[in-house]
Design a protein around this motif. Structure first.
Motif, PDB file in Angstrom:
ATOM      1  N   THR A 169       0.835  -1.207   0.000  1.00  0.00           N
ATOM      2  CA  THR A 169       0.000   0.000   0.000  1.00  0.00           C
ATOM      3  C   THR A 169       0.868   1.255   0.000  1.00  0.00           C
ATOM      4  O   THR A 169       0.599   2.207  -0.725  1.00  0.00           O
ATOM      5  N   GLN A 170       1.922   1.238   0.790  1.00  0.00           N
ATOM      6  CA  GLN A 170       2.826   2.385   0.836  1.00  0.00           C
ATOM      7  C   GLN A 170       3.541   2.573  -0.505  1.00  0.00           C
ATOM      8  O   GLN A 170       3.686   3.694  -0.991  1.00  0.00           O
ATOM      9  N   ASN A 171       3.961   1.487  -1.142  1.00  0.00           N
ATOM     10  CA  ASN A 171       4.601   1.582  -2.456  1.00  0.00           C
ATOM     11  C   ASN A 171       3.646   2.136  -3.507  1.00  0.00           C
ATOM     12  O   ASN A 171       4.027   2.966  -4.332  1.00  0.00           O
ATOM     13  N   VAL A 172       2.402   1.683  -3.481  1.00  0.00           N
ATOM     14  CA  VAL A 172       1.402   2.182  -4.432  1.00  0.00           C
ATOM     15  C   VAL A 172       1.174   3.673  -4.204  1.00  0.00           C
ATOM     16  O   VAL A 172       1.094   4.452  -5.154  1.00  0.00           O
ATOM     17  N   ARG A 173       1.103   4.084  -2.956  1.00  0.00           N
ATOM     18  CA  ARG A 173       0.901   5.496  -2.630  1.00  0.00           C
ATOM     19  C   ARG A 173       2.069   6.338  -3.142  1.00  0.00           C
ATOM     20  O   ARG A 173       1.861   7.398  -3.736  1.00  0.00           O
ATOM     21  N   ARG A 174       3.298   5.874  -2.928  1.00  0.00           N
ATOM     22  CA  ARG A 174       4.472   6.614  -3.413  1.00  0.00           C
ATOM     23  C   ARG A 174       4.480   6.721  -4.931  1.00  0.00           C
ATOM     24  O   ARG A 174       4.775   7.782  -5.482  1.00  0.00           O
ATOM     25  N   ARG A 175       4.168   5.599  -5.616  1.00  0.00           N
ATOM     26  CA  ARG A 175       4.115   5.627  -7.084  1.00  0.00           C
ATOM     27  C   ARG A 175       3.058   6.602  -7.573  1.00  0.00           C
ATOM     28  O   ARG A 175       3.280   7.353  -8.527  1.00  0.00           O
ATOM     29  N   LEU A 176       1.918   6.594  -6.931  1.00  0.00           N
ATOM     30  CA  LEU A 176       0.839   7.495  -7.314  1.00  0.00           C
ATOM     31  C   LEU A 176       1.240   8.953  -7.102  1.00  0.00           C
ATOM     32  O   LEU A 176       0.995   9.804  -7.964  1.00  0.00           O
ATOM     33  N   GLU A 177       1.875   9.260  -5.982  1.00  0.00           N
ATOM     34  CA  GLU A 177       2.333  10.625  -5.722  1.00  0.00           C
ATOM     35  C   GLU A 177       3.360  11.060  -6.760  1.00  0.00           C
ATOM     36  O   GLU A 177       3.328  12.195  -7.234  1.00  0.00           O
ATOM     37  N   LYS A 178       4.274  10.164  -7.148  1.00  0.00           N
ATOM     38  CA  LYS A 178       5.272  10.485  -8.169  1.00  0.00           C
ATOM     39  C   LYS A 178       4.609  10.700  -9.520  1.00  0.00           C
ATOM     40  O   LYS A 178       4.939  11.640 -10.239  1.00  0.00           O
ATOM     41  N   ASP A 179       3.637   9.847  -9.857  1.00  0.00           N
ATOM     42  CA  ASP A 179       2.926  10.008 -11.129  1.00  0.00           C
ATOM     43  C   ASP A 179       2.169  11.329 -11.180  1.00  0.00           C
ATOM     44  O   ASP A 179       2.150  12.004 -12.216  1.00  0.00           O
ATOM     45  N   ILE A 180       1.571  11.719 -10.067  1.00  0.00           N
ATOM     46  CA  ILE A 180       0.840  12.991 -10.010  1.00  0.00           C
ATOM     47  C   ILE A 180       1.810  14.160 -10.169  1.00  0.00           C
ATOM     48  O   ILE A 180       1.538  15.106 -10.917  1.00  0.00           O
ATOM     49  N   ALA A 181       2.963  14.087  -9.476  1.00  0.00           N
ATOM     50  CA  ALA A 181       3.959  15.160  -9.594  1.00  0.00           C
ATOM     51  C   ALA A 181       4.499  15.248 -11.019  1.00  0.00           C
ATOM     52  O   ALA A 181       4.654  16.345 -11.567  1.00  0.00           O
ATOM     53  N   ASP A 182       4.770  14.100 -11.646  1.00  0.00           N
ATOM     54  CA  ASP A 182       5.245  14.101 -13.036  1.00  0.00           C
ATOM     55  C   ASP A 182       4.192  14.675 -13.967  1.00  0.00           C
ATOM     56  O   ASP A 182       4.507  15.455 -14.868  1.00  0.00           O
ATOM     57  N   ALA A 183       2.945  14.305 -13.769  1.00  0.00           N
ATOM     58  CA  ALA A 183       1.872  14.823 -14.622  1.00  0.00           C
ATOM     59  C   ALA A 183       1.761  16.338 -14.476  1.00  0.00           C
ATOM     60  O   ALA A 183       1.589  17.058 -15.462  1.00  0.00           O
ATOM     61  N   ARG A 184       1.909  16.825 -13.249  1.00  0.00           N
ATOM     62  CA  ARG A 184       1.827  18.264 -13.004  1.00  0.00           C
ATOM     63  C   ARG A 184       3.014  18.986 -13.645  1.00  0.00           C
ATOM     64  O   ARG A 184       2.853  20.018 -14.278  1.00  0.00           O
ATOM     65  N   ASN A 185       4.218  18.421 -13.494  1.00  0.00           N
ATOM     66  CA  ASN A 185       5.430  19.084 -13.989  1.00  0.00           C
ATOM     67  C   ASN A 185       5.583  19.005 -15.499  1.00  0.00           C
ATOM     68  O   ASN A 185       6.133  19.915 -16.114  1.00  0.00           O
ATOM     69  N   TYR A 186       5.148  17.918 -16.095  1.00  0.00           N
ATOM     70  CA  TYR A 186       5.445  17.691 -17.510  1.00  0.00           C
ATOM     71  C   TYR A 186       4.193  17.637 -18.385  1.00  0.00           C
ATOM     72  O   TYR A 186       4.259  17.192 -19.522  1.00  0.00           O
ATOM     73  N   ALA A 187       3.070  18.110 -17.883  1.00  0.00           N
ATOM     74  CA  ALA A 187       1.825  18.060 -18.651  1.00  0.00           C
ATOM     75  C   ALA A 187       1.905  18.886 -19.925  1.00  0.00           C
ATOM     76  O   ALA A 187       1.301  18.549 -20.934  1.00  0.00           O
TER      77      ALA A 187
END
Length: 192
Positions: A61-79
Motif C-alpha cells: 500500500t505504501q509503495n502504491v501510494r508513493r508511485r501514485l504521488e510520483k505520477d501525479i507530480a510528473d503529470a503536473r510538472n510535464y503536462a
C-alpha cells in the motif's frame, strides 16, 4: 475442551485463556498436554503468518501510494511537454525574424514600432517559458554533451578544442530536468 480438574502447565493454560473453544480440538479425558501444545504451536504459526501478510499488505500500500504521488507530480510538472514542443517552432521562427532585421530597418522611424513589437513578443515568450520551467540549453563554447546536444557537422578549428561546440543551428530546450529538444550544433575538430 480443557479439563480444569487436571493439573496443567500454567504457561500453557495462560496462553489458552483467550482462545475460543472452537479452535481447540474436542478431546476426551485422555487428551494429553502434547496435543494442546501442538494446537498452541499451530495457532502461533497462524498468527505469525497473519502478521507477515499484514506487513506485506502495508508495504505494498505504501509503495502504491508513493508511485501514485510520483505520477501525479510528473503529470503536473510535464503536462505541457507536447504543447511546449509545438511552441518551440514559433520561438524558432520569431528568433529568425529578429535576427533577419537589418540595422537600417531598426533605425527607420516608420519600422521602429514593428521591430520593437517583434522583440517584445520574443522577450514575453521567453518569460512565459521560464515561468513554466522551460529553459534554453547553453551550447556555443561548451563541450558536446550527447544528453543535451545533437552534433550535426564537424567544423575544422585550430582555435577551439576538439569536441567544443562552435555553432548552434537550432536551440535546445529543457523542461524542468527533462530534455524537451536537443540543441543541433556544429562541433570543432582538429584541422587536417
Amino acid at each position: 475442551m480443557i479439563d480444569n480438574d487436571k493439573p496443567q502447565d500454567e504457561a500453557v493454560a495462560e496462553e489458552l485463556k483467550g482462545v475460543p473453544e472452537e479452535f481447540l480440538e474436542d478431546g476426551d479425558e485422555s487428551e494429553d498436554e502434547g496435543s494442546v501444545a501442538d494446537a498452541l504451536d499451530n495457532l502461533r504459526q497462524d498468527l505469525e503468518s497473519a502478521k507477515q501478510d499484514v506487513l506485506y499488505a502495508q508495504a505494498e500500500t505504501q509503495n502504491v501510494r508513493r508511485r501514485l504521488e510520483k505520477d501525479i507530480a510528473d503529470a503536473r510538472n510535464y503536462a505541457a511537454t507536447g504543447f511546449a514542443r509545438d511552441v518551440l517552432s514559433v520561438w524558432d521562427n520569431l528568433s529568425r525574424a529578429v535576427e533577419a532585421i537589418p540595422d537600417s530597418l531598426r533605425e527607420d522611424e516608420k519600422m521602429k514600432g514593428l521591430v520593437t513589437g517583434i522583440e517584445a513578443t520574443q522577450r514575453e515568450l521567453e518569460k512565459v517559458f521560464k515561468q513554466h520551467g522551460i529553459e534554453r540549453i547553453a551550447s556555443t563554447g561548451m563541450p558536446l554533451d550527447p544528453n543535451q546536444h545533437q552534433a550535426m557537422i564537424e567544423i575544422s578549428s585550430a582555435e577551439q578544442e576538439p569536441g567544443t561546440i562552435v555553432q548552434e543551428m537550432q536551440s535546445g530546450w529543457m523542461i524542468k530536468d527533462r530534455l524537451l529538444r536537443p540543441a543541433m550544433v556544429g562541433v570543432a575538430k582538429k584541422p587536417e
